[in-house]
Design an enzyme around this catalytic site. Structure first.
Site, mmCIF file in Angstrom:
data_model
loop_
_atom_site.group_PDB
_atom_site.id
_atom_site.type_symbol
_atom_site.label_atom_id
_atom_site.label_comp_id
_atom_site.label_asym_id
_atom_site.label_seq_id
_atom_site.Cartn_x
_atom_site.Cartn_y
_atom_site.Cartn_z
ATOM 1 N N THR A 252 1.003 -1.378 0.489
ATOM 2 C CA THR A 252 0.011 0.118 -0.576
ATOM 3 C C THR A 252 0.965 1.053 -0.510
ATOM 4 O OG1 THR A 252 -1.947 -1.483 1.233
ATOM 5 C CG2 THR A 252 -1.448 1.899 1.190
ATOM 6 N N GLN B 9 -35.608 -11.585 27.277
ATOM 7 C CA GLN B 9 -36.270 -12.175 26.185
ATOM 8 C C GLN B 9 -34.983 -11.259 24.984
ATOM 9 O OE1 GLN B 9 -39.743 -11.986 23.633
ATOM 10 N NE2 GLN B 9 -40.115 -13.728 24.276
ATOM 11 N N GLN C 97 -24.076 -3.175 23.250
ATOM 12 C CA GLN C 97 -25.167 -1.874 23.156
ATOM 13 C C GLN C 97 -25.755 -2.713 24.965
ATOM 14 O OE1 GLN C 97 -26.216 0.158 22.242
ATOM 15 N NE2 GLN C 97 -28.261 1.048 22.848
ATOM 16 N N ALA D 249 -0.188 -3.898 -14.085
ATOM 17 C CA ALA D 249 0.087 -4.582 -13.433
ATOM 18 C C ALA D 249 1.350 -5.879 -13.950
ATOM 19 C CB ALA D 249 -0.621 -5.837 -13.201
ATOM 20 N N GLY E 25 -23.632 2.030 29.957
ATOM 21 C CA GLY E 25 -22.352 2.579 29.971
ATOM 22 C C GLY E 25 -21.085 2.540 30.047
ATOM 23 N N GLU F 22 -4.132 -14.399 3.160
ATOM 24 C CA GLU F 22 -4.134 -13.589 3.960
ATOM 25 C C GLU F 22 -5.924 -13.423 3.989
ATOM 26 O OE1 GLU F 22 -2.346 -9.826 3.032
ATOM 27 O OE2 GLU F 22 -1.339 -10.864 1.161
ATOM 28 N N ARG F 23 -6.820 -13.317 2.962
ATOM 29 C CA ARG F 23 -7.859 -13.503 3.568
ATOM 30 C C ARG F 23 -8.818 -14.320 4.408
ATOM 31 N NH1 ARG F 23 -8.760 -11.353 -2.725
ATOM 32 N NH2 ARG F 23 -7.909 -8.921 -2.246
ATOM 33 N N GLU G 91 -15.690 -4.150 -0.529
ATOM 34 C CA GLU G 91 -16.407 -3.925 -1.400
ATOM 35 C C GLU G 91 -15.314 -4.729 -2.495
ATOM 36 O OE1 GLU G 91 -17.470 -1.043 1.134
ATOM 37 O OE2 GLU G 91 -15.388 -1.552 0.688
#
Length: 417
Positions: A38, A191, A248, A90, A252, A154-155, A279
């Protein structure tokens, strides 16, 4: 990173000397490696990297910059993606191992991340860094294909990390809601919370088995590009949702750093970015689902309505006349083909010294073994099937990704008549 990224390319495509110098000490825990792909202006579009490696005698001179490099600040070496031939996208990328103590190599800065605080991520710069040609991994200009070849592990690794993280998050949350009291009873007795956790448990189990199935395919030597992309997409996107919904239930306290759920919330976010964004995963899956033509349809693509479909023998017999003059010098190899369904199923194509020789048998030790159905061969030769899509979907099986890409670059398209 050390196992599946920095050293994977050396293991699969490196010379024995490179394995001795870099792979062996990495396995022993003496070296830390990084993978440098990268760049500040280039992320998912690997073909657009700008870092250059110019051949100067028996050295490459490297200039450029990399960013978001995990292990970058503490690396003993970087497996670096560089442009060795400009203007060809490439096809001009190579992988070169660069030791961190070489003059001109610098860690520009360590990056301050939202999460993953236990790992270092850095920006790197290369200013006239001289590296011997012996540090080139595999063949020049084949680096893009080496990167694509290793991406699947890697994936798969990313999917496994996401599944494990989701499971840990669920277990941590189950302990908390079983102990935390509200309105005179444990949260686990409500529930809404029970049903939400039940749904998450079922989805984690689904992600686990998709990941296990993909791992099994890899262990059987299958390409598994489709499944690796699916597992990475599903598991990492699920990981974000698991942590968000579980936090959640901490109320807090979930927003406080002393609770482990807060760290999980920070750490999970990068999963859908590293080793290919969600993506990109969707684009790969969609391409394999939609753009991959049915084998029955490709045989006549590119031919006129009255044209006769060539035989496998016609296609191989035409290769010497289709050898590209500009690609022949210095390029070549021995390629074995096994074509299922063809009258003559085994072929050897040998390219050397600007000449091509085709034999209707398997001869010699191949640089690349290629297996496919005759209809797939026709689709590739006649332009009805994209080689990359056919490879990703498993319609072409090759012993060397770099080998088949070299082969495809050697010949002009088939012309009937």
């Amino acid at each position: 990173v050390a196992q599946y990224m920095a050293t994977a390319h050396i293991l699969k495509h490196g010379a024995e000397d490179q394995k001795t110098r870099f792979l062996t000490p990495s396995i022993a825990g003496e070296y830390v490696g990084a993978l440098g792909i990268t760049e500040p202006d280039t992320g998912s579009d690997v073909a657009a990297i700008r870092t250059t490696a110019v051949l100067d005698g028996d050295h490459y001179v490297i200039n450029g910059a990399k960013t978001f490099i995990t292990n970058g600040a503490g690396a003993d070496f970087v497996t670096l993606a560089c442009k060795t031939t400009r203007g060809v996208g490439a096809a001009g990328i190579s992988l070169i191992v660069v030791e961190a103590d070489r003059p001109g190599f610098a860690v520009t800065r360590k990056l301050n991340k939202i999460g993953w605080h236990s790992s270092d991520t850095a920006e790197l710069s290369f200013e006239d860094v001289r590296v011997p040609v012996e540090n080139l991994i595999g063949q020049p200009d084949q680096g893009f294909y080496y990167i694509m070849d290793c991406f699947q592990m890697e994936r798969l690794f990313g999917a496994a990390v996401a599944v494990g993280g989701s499971q840990l998050c669920l277990e941590t949350t189950l302990r908390y809601v079983s102990e935390r009291q509200a309105f005179g009873r444990p949260l686990a007795r409500f529930q809404a919370i029970r049903h939400c956790l039940a749904d998450l448990a079922a989805e984690i189990e689904a992600a686990r088995h998709l990941t296990y199935h993909t791992a099994w395919l890899h262990s059987q030597g299958k390409t598994a590009i489709r499944e690796s992309s699916m597992a990475k997409l599903y598991a990492t996107e699920l990981g974000k949702r698991v942590v968000d919904e579980c936090l959640q239930f901490f109320g807090g306290f979930g927003y406080m750093e002393e609770y482990p759920i807060a760290r999980m919330y920070r750490d999970v976010r990068v999963g859908t970015i590293v080793a290919g964004t969600s993506e990109i995963m969707r684009e790969i899956i969609g391409r394999l689902m939609i753009d991959d033509q049915r084998p029955a349809d490709v045989a006549r693509t590119g031919l006129g309505a009255a044209a006769e479909v060539p035989s496998v023998g016609d296609l191989f017999g035409s290769l010497p006349g289709r050898l590209k003059a500009e690609a022949a010098p210095g390029a070549g190899g021995v390629f074995h083909f096994q074509i299922a369904g063809a009258d003559q199923a085994e072929w050897t194509v040998r390219v050397a010294d600007g000449e091509c020789r085709v034999t209707a048998a398997l001869e010699g030790e191949p640089d690349c073994l290629v297996e496919m159905d005759q209809k797939i061969l026709l689709g590739l030769e006649l332009g009805g099937l994209d080689p990359q899509t056919a490879f990703m979907s498993g319609k072409i099986k090759v012993s060397s990704v770099a080998g088949i890409m070299t082969y495809l670059n050697l010949f002009e398209p088939f012309r009937s008549g």
